[in-house]
Design a protein around this motif. Structure first.
Motif, PDB file in Angstrom:
ATOM      1  N   VAL A   6     -15.648   1.587  -1.483  1.00 41.43           N
ATOM      2  CA  VAL A   6     -16.652   2.116  -0.552  1.00 41.43           C
ATOM      3  C   VAL A   6     -15.989   2.437   0.797  1.00 41.43           C
ATOM      4  O   VAL A   6     -16.246   3.479   1.391  1.00 41.43           O
ATOM      5  CB  VAL A   6     -17.814   1.115  -0.373  1.00 41.43           C
ATOM      6  N   LEU A   7     -15.095   1.536   1.236  1.00 39.49           N
ATOM      7  CA  LEU A   7     -14.422   1.786   2.515  1.00 39.49           C
ATOM      8  C   LEU A   7     -13.529   3.023   2.422  1.00 39.49           C
ATOM      9  O   LEU A   7     -13.450   3.817   3.350  1.00 39.49           O
ATOM     10  CB  LEU A   7     -13.598   0.566   2.930  1.00 39.49           C
ATOM     11  N   ILE A   8     -12.870   3.182   1.265  1.00 37.86           N
ATOM     12  CA  ILE A   8     -12.019   4.366   1.077  1.00 37.86           C
ATOM     13  C   ILE A   8     -12.884   5.627   1.131  1.00 37.86           C
ATOM     14  O   ILE A   8     -12.546   6.617   1.769  1.00 37.86           O
ATOM     15  CB  ILE A   8     -11.257   4.285  -0.270  1.00 37.86           C
ATOM     16  N   LYS A   9     -14.044   5.541   0.482  1.00 40.53           N
ATOM     17  CA  LYS A   9     -14.952   6.687   0.478  1.00 40.53           C
ATOM     18  C   LYS A   9     -15.418   7.010   1.901  1.00 40.53           C
ATOM     19  O   LYS A   9     -15.469   8.179   2.291  1.00 40.53           O
ATOM     20  CB  LYS A   9     -16.155   6.374  -0.415  1.00 40.53           C
ATOM     21  N   GLU A  10     -15.745   5.961   2.660  1.00 39.68           N
ATOM     22  CA  GLU A  10     -16.207   6.196   4.033  1.00 39.68           C
ATOM     23  C   GLU A  10     -15.140   6.899   4.869  1.00 39.68           C
ATOM     24  O   GLU A  10     -15.459   7.589   5.826  1.00 39.68           O
ATOM     25  CB  GLU A  10     -16.624   4.875   4.685  1.00 39.68           C
ATOM     26  N   HIS A  11     -13.878   6.695   4.509  1.00 36.18           N
ATOM     27  CA  HIS A  11     -12.803   7.397   5.219  1.00 36.18           C
ATOM     28  C   HIS A  11     -12.465   8.733   4.564  1.00 36.18           C
ATOM     29  O   HIS A  11     -11.451   9.339   4.900  1.00 36.18           O
ATOM     30  CB  HIS A  11     -11.564   6.505   5.321  1.00 36.18           C
ATOM     31  N   ARG A  12     -13.285   9.153   3.633  1.00 32.01           N
ATOM     32  CA  ARG A  12     -13.177  10.461   2.971  1.00 32.01           C
ATOM     33  C   ARG A  12     -11.800  10.690   2.335  1.00 32.01           C
ATOM     34  O   ARG A  12     -11.237  11.778   2.398  1.00 32.01           O
ATOM     35  CB  ARG A  12     -13.488  11.594   3.959  1.00 32.01           C
ATOM     36  N   MET A  13     -11.255   9.611   1.775  1.00 33.29           N
ATOM     37  CA  MET A  13      -9.953   9.763   1.128  1.00 33.29           C
ATOM     38  C   MET A  13     -10.157   9.847  -0.380  1.00 33.29           C
ATOM     39  O   MET A  13     -10.948   9.104  -0.947  1.00 33.29           O
ATOM     40  CB  MET A  13      -9.056   8.575   1.462  1.00 33.29           C
ATOM     41  N   ASN A  14      -9.406  10.754  -1.016  1.00 35.38           N
ATOM     42  CA  ASN A  14      -9.527  10.946  -2.457  1.00 35.38           C
ATOM     43  C   ASN A  14      -8.551  10.014  -3.174  1.00 35.38           C
ATOM     44  O   ASN A  14      -7.389   9.930  -2.808  1.00 35.38           O
ATOM     45  CB  ASN A  14      -9.224  12.414  -2.786  1.00 35.38           C
ATOM     46  N   VAL A  15      -9.052   9.295  -4.187  1.00 34.66           N
ATOM     47  CA  VAL A  15      -8.214   8.347  -4.914  1.00 34.66           C
ATOM     48  C   VAL A  15      -7.489   9.071  -6.049  1.00 34.66           C
ATOM     49  O   VAL A  15      -8.119   9.710  -6.879  1.00 34.66           O
ATOM     50  CB  VAL A  15      -9.069   7.199  -5.489  1.00 34.66           C
ATOM     51  N   GLN A  16      -6.165   8.969  -6.085  1.00 38.80           N
ATOM     52  CA  GLN A  16      -5.394   9.585  -7.174  1.00 38.80           C
ATOM     53  C   GLN A  16      -5.235   8.639  -8.350  1.00 38.80           C
ATOM     54  O   GLN A  16      -5.163   9.054  -9.493  1.00 38.80           O
ATOM     55  CB  GLN A  16      -4.000  10.005  -6.693  1.00 38.80           C
ATOM     56  N   SER A  17      -5.125   7.335  -8.045  1.00 34.11           N
ATOM     57  CA  SER A  17      -5.016   6.366  -9.137  1.00 34.11           C
ATOM     58  C   SER A  17      -5.355   4.979  -8.627  1.00 34.11           C
ATOM     59  O   SER A  17      -5.301   4.714  -7.422  1.00 34.11           O
ATOM     60  CB  SER A  17      -3.610   6.379  -9.727  1.00 34.11           C
TER      61      SER A  17
ATOM     62  N   ARG B 130      -3.847   4.940   8.530  1.00 34.88           N
ATOM     63  CA  ARG B 130      -4.095   3.977   9.608  1.00 34.88           C
ATOM     64  C   ARG B 130      -5.568   3.657   9.866  1.00 34.88           C
ATOM     65  O   ARG B 130      -5.920   2.476  10.005  1.00 34.88           O
ATOM     66  CB  ARG B 130      -3.420   4.432  10.914  1.00 34.88           C
ATOM     67  N   PRO B 131      -6.451   4.679   9.903  1.00 32.09           N
ATOM     68  CA  PRO B 131      -7.858   4.334  10.166  1.00 32.09           C
ATOM     69  C   PRO B 131      -8.438   3.422   9.077  1.00 32.09           C
ATOM     70  O   PRO B 131      -9.185   2.484   9.388  1.00 32.09           O
ATOM     71  CB  PRO B 131      -8.563   5.698  10.158  1.00 32.09           C
ATOM     72  N   LEU B 132      -8.067   3.658   7.843  1.00 30.92           N
ATOM     73  CA  LEU B 132      -8.552   2.831   6.742  1.00 30.92           C
ATOM     74  C   LEU B 132      -7.997   1.406   6.825  1.00 30.92           C
ATOM     75  O   LEU B 132      -8.735   0.426   6.659  1.00 30.92           O
ATOM     76  CB  LEU B 132      -8.160   3.472   5.402  1.00 30.92           C
ATOM     77  N   ILE B 133      -6.704   1.300   7.110  1.00 30.51           N
ATOM     78  CA  ILE B 133      -6.066  -0.023   7.217  1.00 30.51           C
ATOM     79  C   ILE B 133      -6.759  -0.852   8.289  1.00 30.51           C
ATOM     80  O   ILE B 133      -7.033  -2.042   8.116  1.00 30.51           O
ATOM     81  CB  ILE B 133      -4.558   0.113   7.598  1.00 30.51           C
ATOM     82  N   GLU B 134      -7.060  -0.177   9.389  1.00 31.01           N
ATOM     83  CA  GLU B 134      -7.728  -0.869  10.496  1.00 31.01           C
ATOM     84  C   GLU B 134      -9.075  -1.436  10.037  1.00 31.01           C
ATOM     85  O   GLU B 134      -9.402  -2.591  10.307  1.00 31.01           O
ATOM     86  CB  GLU B 134      -7.919   0.123  11.644  1.00 31.01           C
ATOM     87  N   THR B 135      -9.842  -0.602   9.323  1.00 27.86           N
ATOM     88  CA  THR B 135     -11.136  -1.053   8.824  1.00 27.86           C
ATOM     89  C   THR B 135     -10.965  -2.233   7.868  1.00 27.86           C
ATOM     90  O   THR B 135     -11.684  -3.234   7.964  1.00 27.86           O
ATOM     91  CB  THR B 135     -11.849   0.098   8.071  1.00 27.86           C
ATOM     92  N   LEU B 136     -10.014  -2.111   6.960  1.00 25.23           N
ATOM     93  CA  LEU B 136      -9.792  -3.179   5.971  1.00 25.23           C
ATOM     94  C   LEU B 136      -9.450  -4.494   6.676  1.00 25.23           C
ATOM     95  O   LEU B 136      -9.988  -5.550   6.346  1.00 25.23           O
ATOM     96  CB  LEU B 136      -8.657  -2.787   5.018  1.00 25.23           C
TER      97      LEU B 136
END
Lengths: 215, 391
Positions: A156-167, A192-198
Motif C-alpha cells: 500500500v505504501l509503495i502504491k501511495e508513492h506511485r511506484m510500479n512493482v517489477q517483482s 528516498r520518499p518511500l524509504i522515509e515513509t517506511l
C-alpha cells in the motif's frame, strides 16, 4: 509459469546413425550441450550430451580414438529419457532436474511428440526475470514480522508513492525466525520518499542502508 | 577556445526541469559555468552554443511514436497509458511543458560537440548538458527522455563512419546506450557502475557482453556498494586501457556522471572529488594515444549539486583544456559567496576533499577483493582473445 512459457521450441535433433565426431562438431558450432535423438518418424529415442560423448571417448593418443569418432551416436546415447510436459509448472521441472542431476529436460506433448527443451540456462534466465532485474528498477529489502498482512501493508505504501512493482520475493529471515524478508524491484531511480515513509512507520529497511551499519 | 578543446553550452539546456523537488537539477550547469569563470578557466563569450536536435536526428535512435508522445506530453496532453507504454508521467520522468524542446537541446549539444570535433578540427569537446544514458528507443527511464549519447554515436557512425568507444563512469549502469548497440561490433560500450544488486537500473552484470555480431563489444564493470576511490580507480584504469587497446576506436565518448561521490544522495559508493580528477586524465591520455586526440565528453547523473557536481565537472574541463595548473587548493571565494546563501549544506572551500569525509568502511578488504575479481571476469573476452592465461 509453465514449462511451455520458457521452453525453446526451435530444437535441433540428430538421427541415430550420425557419427559421434559430427555430433560433437555440430554441438560446438551451434553452442549446444545437448541434442535429442529422433527416429525417422520424429519420435525421440534418446539424448546425447557433449559431456557424455567426451567422457566415453578413448584418449586421443590411443589408436581407437578415430574409430570412436566414427561410431554412430545410437551406441552411446542415453535412452529412457526423463521428460516434462508443456503444462508442468516451471518449478516442478526445475525440481526434476535437480533430483535427477540433469542439465536439460526435453518436453513432450501428450502424444509423445517432442515439442521443446528446457536447459539450466533457460531456468536461470527465468530466475533473473522473476527477480525483476531485467527491467530498469531499484531494489528494496524490508524485514517484517512473520504475520498476516505485512506484504499488503508495505505494498500500500509503495502504491501511495506511485511506484510500479517489477517483482516481489518473500522468504523467511535466516537470522530471525519470527521475521520475513520482502524484496521488491521498483521502477524508480529515487526511492528516498518511500524509504522515509517506511522508516517513519517503523519498518526495518535492510536495503538501501546507511554506511556504518555492519553489512 | 582554450587549447584544442571546446565548451558547449546554451541557456536552453536549463529548461530540462521536471519540477522544483526533482533530484535532476540543471542548476548544476550554471554553478559549474560560474565556478569555471571565477577560476579564470572559461570565458563565457567563447562558449559554443548548443543547438536543438531535429526530429530526424532523434529518429536515428528513437521510435517515431515515442517522439510523438513526448511532443504531446510537452503540450499537456499526457495520457495515463503513457506511463507504462513510454515511461512518461511517472515520478522519475513526469511530463513538463516544452519537455520535447528541452530534451532536444541536450541532444543537440552533444551533436554540436561531434561536429566541432569532426568538422571544425577541435580535438576535444564537452557538453555537460548531455549524458542521458537511460533513455531507451521507445521509453523514458531514470530521468532521461532522449538519449543524446546513443544518438550522437549513431550520427558519428552514419556521417563520419567512425568506430566509437563509449565509456560510462556514472554510478548507474549505462543501460540505454548499451542496449542500443548490443548487436553492433562497431560500437564498444564500457560501463563502470555500482552493482545492479544494489542500485538502479539493476542491469550491467559482467556477463552482459553483447549479442550476435556485437558479442565481445559490451563491457561492464560493476562495483560493490561502498567501494572507494582507490579500488574504483584501479578497475577503471586497468579496464579502460585494455578495452581501448583491444577495440582501437576512432573516437572516445565519455559519460561523466558525478554521482559516485560519498555525498550523492541516490547511490551507495564512497568516491571523493579525486575520482573526478583522475577519470578524465586517462580518457585524455588514451584519446591522444589511440584516436588522434578525438574525445567527446558529456555530463550525466550527479545529485549533490552543491558540494559535488560543480567541482567534478569543472575538473573535467580543466583536464580537457589542459588548465589543471589553475587548481591551487582553494575554490574562488566569489563562487562560494555567491552560492552559499542558497545552499542547504555547507559549501566546500577546497577543490579536493579532505581525508575522512565518511566513516570507516566495514568489510573493506572483501569489497576490494570482490572488485578485483569482477575486473578479471569483465575482461575475460580480451584475455581469451590475447591468449593471456590469467585464470
Amino acid at each position: 509459469m509453465n514449462v511451455s512459457d520458457i521452453m525453446i521450441r526451435n530444437i535441433f535433433t540428430a538421427e541415430p546413425d550420425m557419427a559421434i565426431g559430427d555430433a560433437l562438431e555440430l554441438m560446438k558450432k551451434k553452442h549446444f550441450r545437448h541434442m535429442p535423438v529422433t527416429d525417422s518418424s520424429g519420435t525421440m529415442i534418446g539424448i546425447i550430451s557433449d559431456r557424455d560423448l567426451k567422457e566415453a571417448s578413448p584418449s586421443i593418443f590411443e589408436g581407437n580414438h578415430k574409430d570412436y569418432m566414427n561410431r554412430p551416436i545410437s551406441d552411446v546415447m542415453v535412452t529412457n529419457v526423463i521428460t516434462a510436459l508443456p503444462m508442468d509448472f516451471a518449478e516442478d521441472a526445475a525440481n526434476i532436474m535437480v533430483e535427477n542431476d540433469l542439465s536439460c529436460l526435453p518436453v513432450e506433448n501428450e502424444e509423445g511428440d517432442l515439442v521443446g527443451i528446457i536447459t539450466e540456462t533457460d531456468l536461470l534466465k527465468t530466475f533473473v526475470k522473476l527477480t525483476g532485474a531485467a527491467n530498469p528498477s531499484s531494489r528494496l529489502e524490508v524485514e517484517v514480522p512473520n504475520e498476516s498482512g505485512m506484504l499488503c501493508d508495505v505494498s500500500v505504501l509503495i502504491k501511495e508513492h506511485r511506484m510500479n512493482v517489477q517483482s516481489v520475493l518473500l522468504y523467511p529471515s535466516s537470522e530471525k525466525p519470527d521475521c520475513k524478508i520482502l524484496v521488491f524491484r521498483l521502477s524508480t531511480m529515487d526511492m528516498r520518499p518511500l524509504i522515509e515513509t517506511l522508516k517513519k512507520q517503523g519498518y526495518n529497511v535492510i536495503w538501501p542502508r546507511e554506511l556504518g551499519i555492519t553489512l | 577556445m582554450t587549447g584544442n578543446a571546446v565548451y558547449i553550452y546554451s541557456n536552453e539546456q536549463l529548461q530540462y526541469k521536471f519540477h522544483d523537488d526533482h533530484p535532476f537539477n540543471q542548476q548544476r550547469l550554471s554553478m559549474t559555468n560560474d565556478l569555471l569563470t571565477e577560476t579564470g578557466a572559461l570565458n563565457k563569450a567563447e562558449m559554443i552554443p548548443a543547438r536543438k536536435a531535429t526530429v530526424q536526428e532523434l529518429m536515428l535512435i528513437h521510435d517515431e511514436d515515442y517522439i510523438q508522445a513526448v511532443i504531446n506530453a510537452s503540450e499537456g496532453q499526457v495520457k495515463s497509458s503513457y506511463r507504462t507504454a513510454y515511461g512518461i508521467g511517472t515520478d522519475d520522468t513526469p511530463a513538463f511543458p516544452e519537455m520535447h524542446d528541452a530534451a532536444s537541446w541536450l541532444v543537440g549539444g552533444t551533436l554540436e560537440a561531434v561536429d566541432q570535433v569532426f568538422e571544425h578540427g577541435y580535438d576535444h569537446a564537452l557538453n555537460l548538458g548531455g549524458g542521458l544514458h537511460h533513455g531507451f528507443r521507445g521509453k523514458a527511464s531514470g530521468f532521461c527522455i532522449y538519449n543524446d549519447s546513443s544518438i550522437a554515436i549513431e550520427y558519428m557512425k552514419k556521417k563520419y563512419g567512425a568506430r566509437v568507444l563509449y565509456v560510462d563512469t556514472d554510478a548507474h549502469h549505462g543501460d540505454g546506450v548499451q542496449w542500443a548497440f548490443y548487436n553492433d561490433p562497431d560500437v564498444c560500450t564500457l560501463s563502470f557502475h555500482e552493482s545492479g544488486r544494489f542500485l538502479f537500473p539493476g542491469t550491467g552484470h559482467v556477463n552482459e557482453r553483447g549479442h550476435g555480431d556485437g558479442y565481445g563489444y559490451s563491457f561492464n564493470v560493476p562495483y560493490e556498494a561502498f567501494s572507494e576511490d582507490e579500488s574504483m580507480l584501479t578497475l577503471y584504469k586497468a579496464a579502460l586501457r585494455e578495452v581501448t587497446e583491444y577495440f582501437k576506436p576512432d573516437i572516445i565518448l565519455t559519460q561523466n556522471g558525478a554521482d559516485s561521490h560519498y555525498y550523492d544522495p541516490l547511490t551507495h559508493l564512497c568516491g571523493t572529488i579525486n575520482l573526478y580528477h583522475e577519470i578524465p586524465k586517462l580518457a585524455h591520455e588514451l584519446a591522444h594515444e589511440y584516436c588522434d586526440g578525438k574525445w567527446i565528453a558529456v555530463g550525466g547523473g550527479g545529485y549533490d549539486i552543491w558540494r559535488v557536481v560543480p567541482r567534478a565537472w569543472s575538473l573535467l574541463w580543466l583536464v580537457m583544456s589542459e588548465q589543471t595548473g589553475m587548481i591551487n587548493g582553494f575554490l574562488p571565494e566569489n563562487w562560494v559567496n555567491k552560492w552559499r546563501a542558497a545552499s542547504p549544506v555547507n559549501l566546500p572551500g577546497y577543490w579536493h576533499d579532505p581525508q575522512g569525509i565518511y566513516p570507516e568502511i566495514p568489510r573493506r578488504n572483501e569489497i576490494e577483493k570482490k572488485n578485483e575479481r569482477t575486473l578479471l571476469n569483465a575482461l575475460k573476452p580480451i584475455y581469451q582473445k590475447n591468449k593471456k592465461h590469467v585464470f
